[in-house]
Scaffold this motif. Sequence first.
Motif, PDB file in Angstrom:
ATOM      1  N   ASN A 233      18.211   7.170  10.912  1.00 61.52           N
ATOM      2  CA  ASN A 233      18.249   8.520  10.357  1.00 61.52           C
ATOM      3  C   ASN A 233      18.368   8.479   8.837  1.00 61.52           C
ATOM      4  OD1 ASN A 233      21.031   7.695  10.274  1.00 61.52           O
ATOM      5  ND2 ASN A 233      21.612   9.851  10.102  1.00 61.52           N
ATOM      6  N   ARG A 234      18.279   7.265   8.256  1.00 66.09           N
ATOM      7  CA  ARG A 234      18.350   7.097   6.799  1.00 66.09           C
ATOM      8  C   ARG A 234      17.099   6.375   6.318  1.00 66.09           C
ATOM      9  NH1 ARG A 234      24.443   4.948   6.924  1.00 66.09           N
ATOM     10  NH2 ARG A 234      23.316   3.037   7.375  1.00 66.09           N
ATOM     11  N   ILE A 235      16.381   7.018   5.417  1.00 59.28           N
ATOM     12  CA  ILE A 235      15.117   6.480   4.908  1.00 59.28           C
ATOM     13  C   ILE A 235      15.265   6.165   3.422  1.00 59.28           C
ATOM     14  CG2 ILE A 235      12.639   6.891   4.671  1.00 59.28           C
ATOM     15  CD1 ILE A 235      13.643   6.892   7.546  1.00 59.28           C
ATOM     16  N   LEU A 236      14.736   5.016   3.004  1.00 57.66           N
ATOM     17  CA  LEU A 236      14.704   4.636   1.599  1.00 57.66           C
ATOM     18  C   LEU A 236      13.257   4.627   1.125  1.00 57.66           C
ATOM     19  CD1 LEU A 236      16.018   3.579  -1.011  1.00 57.66           C
ATOM     20  CD2 LEU A 236      15.766   1.260  -0.089  1.00 57.66           C
ATOM     21  N   VAL A 237      12.986   5.374   0.058  1.00 55.86           N
ATOM     22  CA  VAL A 237      11.643   5.451  -0.514  1.00 55.86           C
ATOM     23  C   VAL A 237      11.699   4.845  -1.907  1.00 55.86           C
ATOM     24  CG1 VAL A 237       9.667   6.950  -0.956  1.00 55.86           C
ATOM     25  CG2 VAL A 237      11.403   7.638   0.721  1.00 55.86           C
ATOM     26  N   LYS A 238      11.235   3.623  -2.041  1.00 56.50           N
ATOM     27  CA  LYS A 238      11.250   2.960  -3.348  1.00 56.50           C
ATOM     28  C   LYS A 238      10.153   3.525  -4.233  1.00 56.50           C
ATOM     29  CE  LYS A 238      13.264  -1.335  -1.586  1.00 56.50           C
ATOM     30  NZ  LYS A 238      13.116  -2.803  -1.462  1.00 56.50           N
ATOM     31  N   ASN A 239      10.337   3.349  -5.552  1.00 56.79           N
ATOM     32  CA  ASN A 239       9.397   3.940  -6.504  1.00 56.79           C
ATOM     33  C   ASN A 239       7.953   3.529  -6.254  1.00 56.79           C
ATOM     34  OD1 ASN A 239      11.545   5.210  -7.724  1.00 56.79           O
ATOM     35  ND2 ASN A 239      11.695   3.784  -9.427  1.00 56.79           N
ATOM     36  N   GLY A 240       7.756   2.274  -5.812  1.00 54.15           N
ATOM     37  CA  GLY A 240       6.387   1.805  -5.605  1.00 54.15           C
ATOM     38  C   GLY A 240       5.661   2.491  -4.479  1.00 54.15           C
ATOM     39  N   PHE A 241       6.386   3.169  -3.574  1.00 54.86           N
ATOM     40  CA  PHE A 241       5.740   3.829  -2.434  1.00 54.86           C
ATOM     41  C   PHE A 241       4.738   4.877  -2.871  1.00 54.86           C
ATOM     42  CE2 PHE A 241       5.726   7.817  -0.045  1.00 54.86           C
ATOM     43  CZ  PHE A 241       5.116   7.411   1.122  1.00 54.86           C
ATOM     44  N   TRP A 242       5.087   5.613  -3.935  1.00 54.27           N
ATOM     45  CA  TRP A 242       4.280   6.780  -4.294  1.00 54.27           C
ATOM     46  C   TRP A 242       2.866   6.400  -4.725  1.00 54.27           C
ATOM     47  CZ3 TRP A 242       7.032  10.592  -2.496  1.00 54.27           C
ATOM     48  CH2 TRP A 242       8.412  10.503  -2.509  1.00 54.27           C
ATOM     49  N   THR A 243       2.668   5.156  -5.134  1.00 56.75           N
ATOM     50  CA  THR A 243       1.328   4.733  -5.580  1.00 56.75           C
ATOM     51  C   THR A 243       0.775   3.589  -4.749  1.00 56.75           C
ATOM     52  OG1 THR A 243       2.376   3.273  -7.220  1.00 56.75           O
ATOM     53  CG2 THR A 243       1.715   5.472  -7.961  1.00 56.75           C
ATOM     54  N   ALA A 244       1.521   3.162  -3.718  1.00 61.49           N
ATOM     55  CA  ALA A 244       1.094   2.011  -2.911  1.00 61.49           C
ATOM     56  C   ALA A 244       0.066   2.425  -1.864  1.00 61.49           C
ATOM     57  CB  ALA A 244       2.300   1.376  -2.231  1.00 61.49           C
ATOM     58  N   ASN A 245      -0.738   1.446  -1.448  1.00 62.79           N
ATOM     59  CA  ASN A 245      -1.679   1.633  -0.350  1.00 62.79           C
ATOM     60  C   ASN A 245      -0.999   1.237   0.953  1.00 62.79           C
ATOM     61  OD1 ASN A 245      -3.901   2.432  -1.965  1.00 62.79           O
ATOM     62  ND2 ASN A 245      -4.198   0.283  -2.549  1.00 62.79           N
ATOM     63  N   PRO A 246      -1.506   1.710   2.102  1.00 62.66           N
ATOM     64  CA  PRO A 246      -0.906   1.310   3.370  1.00 62.66           C
ATOM     65  C   PRO A 246      -0.786  -0.203   3.482  1.00 62.66           C
ATOM     66  CG  PRO A 246      -2.481   3.055   3.728  1.00 62.66           C
ATOM     67  CD  PRO A 246      -2.614   2.655   2.281  1.00 62.66           C
ATOM     68  N   SER A 247       0.356  -0.641   3.984  1.00 59.60           N
ATOM     69  CA  SER A 247       0.637  -2.078   4.077  1.00 59.60           C
ATOM     70  C   SER A 247      -0.294  -2.769   5.048  1.00 59.60           C
ATOM     71  CB  SER A 247       2.081  -2.283   4.519  1.00 59.60           C
ATOM     72  OG  SER A 247       2.324  -3.642   4.767  1.00 59.60           O
ATOM     73  N   LYS A 248      -0.691  -3.995   4.701  1.00 59.81           N
ATOM     74  CA  LYS A 248      -1.536  -4.803   5.580  1.00 59.81           C
ATOM     75  C   LYS A 248      -0.727  -5.836   6.342  1.00 59.81           C
ATOM     76  CE  LYS A 248      -5.234  -2.811   3.867  1.00 59.81           C
ATOM     77  NZ  LYS A 248      -6.024  -1.858   4.648  1.00 59.81           N
ATOM     78  N   LYS A 249       0.605  -5.879   6.058  1.00 60.45           N
ATOM     79  CA  LYS A 249       1.388  -6.989   6.602  1.00 60.45           C
ATOM     80  C   LYS A 249       1.492  -6.971   8.113  1.00 60.45           C
ATOM     81  CE  LYS A 249       5.757  -4.479   5.981  1.00 60.45           C
ATOM     82  NZ  LYS A 249       7.071  -4.494   5.334  1.00 60.45           N
ATOM     83  N   ASN A 250       1.336  -5.796   8.716  1.00 56.07           N
ATOM     84  CA  ASN A 250       1.477  -5.721  10.155  1.00 56.07           C
ATOM     85  C   ASN A 250       0.134  -5.618  10.875  1.00 56.07           C
ATOM     86  OD1 ASN A 250       4.380  -5.707  10.346  1.00 56.07           O
ATOM     87  ND2 ASN A 250       4.294  -3.704   9.361  1.00 56.07           N
ATOM     88  N   VAL A 251      -0.914  -5.727  10.100  1.00 50.77           N
ATOM     89  CA  VAL A 251      -2.233  -5.653  10.716  1.00 50.77           C
ATOM     90  C   VAL A 251      -2.623  -7.028  11.218  1.00 50.77           C
ATOM     91  CG1 VAL A 251      -4.631  -5.042  10.353  1.00 50.77           C
ATOM     92  CG2 VAL A 251      -2.840  -3.811   9.122  1.00 50.77           C
ATOM     93  N   GLY A 252      -3.051  -7.116  12.459  1.00 50.90           N
ATOM     94  CA  GLY A 252      -3.443  -8.412  13.014  1.00 50.90           C
ATOM     95  C   GLY A 252      -4.696  -8.940  12.340  1.00 50.90           C
ATOM     96  N   THR A 253      -4.965 -10.219  12.532  1.00 52.65           N
ATOM     97  CA  THR A 253      -6.165 -10.797  11.950  1.00 52.65           C
ATOM     98  C   THR A 253      -7.378 -10.125  12.554  1.00 52.65           C
ATOM     99  OG1 THR A 253      -6.124 -12.489  13.667  1.00 52.65           O
ATOM    100  CG2 THR A 253      -5.104 -13.031  11.548  1.00 52.65           C
ATOM    101  N   PRO A 254      -8.381  -9.806  11.732  1.00 48.35           N
ATOM    102  CA  PRO A 254      -9.546  -9.090  12.247  1.00 48.35           C
ATOM    103  C   PRO A 254     -10.292  -9.934  13.270  1.00 48.35           C
ATOM    104  CG  PRO A 254      -9.930  -9.894  10.002  1.00 48.35           C
ATOM    105  CD  PRO A 254      -8.483 -10.114  10.292  1.00 48.35           C
TER     106      PRO A 254
END
Length: 294
Positions: A233-254
Amino acid sequence: MAACLKKPIRAKKKNLNLLSFFLTLLFTISCLSSQRKGMASSSDSIVLYYLKKTSETPIFLQAETWLPIASGVLTGAGPDQLDKAEFISRWEKLFKFTGISNSGVFNSEPVRLFTEEESSRLGELLYRAETEIPDGLPQAYQVIIKREDPIRPGLRIRRTIFYIRNSPEGIVLEFSEVGQVLDFQTTYSFQDWTLVPIIKPGPSSDNSIYLPEIRPEGLDYLVLLNEGEEVKNRILVKNGFWTANPSKKNVGTPTKKIPKTIEDRLRTLQDLLDKGLISRQEYEKKKAEILKEL
């Protein structure tokens, strides 16, 4: 505080209606002052309260770390330097990636926490509040959002309450209620759904927020050092979020593209011809090229 939230008894005689009104107003002012908050901005469905930064501010809000909200959303921008359209669009982006689980349908995708209209309206109200901060002091907010129940309009609402503050780590959102159903015996008033005390939100399944696996960098659950685990129920939004692209870290290998067989290619070619997407001449030419590979 409990006394503040009780409705004053209505006078039975008409000539006491005015007295009843002033008593209600007095209770409202008393409650708001004792909660150390003041009206920041509001609409017919969203209310923002300033949370006063004092020695009596509840510890969970960590008032000593507060910064202006705008400086986290638009890094380095002062109240007189805010770009309204950009400010609002960034809040819309945040709530695009926050949702709640839809437990009514098996394996269903979670739904958005706020509609696009609600996100945009909240951004507008925050913009107005940030540009009118008293004395330019950093503030935190208590946000209250209501949705009317279409079955019992005026008597039932779903209410969401959360706090917004900006710390050196980033914007912190802490949810107290998410879509809580409130029923009223008579048509509710503004005070009925907005007079909410400042209390530390206890985490539970009723106020948990869903964050998708694939999301921009900088958006995550807040982990407090003394607790050592994330609370949803607690969310942290770091400054970089506002200009970042969706993360690829959880995307499986194509997955590798498996080449079509000659039979598949001929079948596709025939289908294009049958649909009139290629001419007979084009069909025969391409067919000959494919057959040469045999």
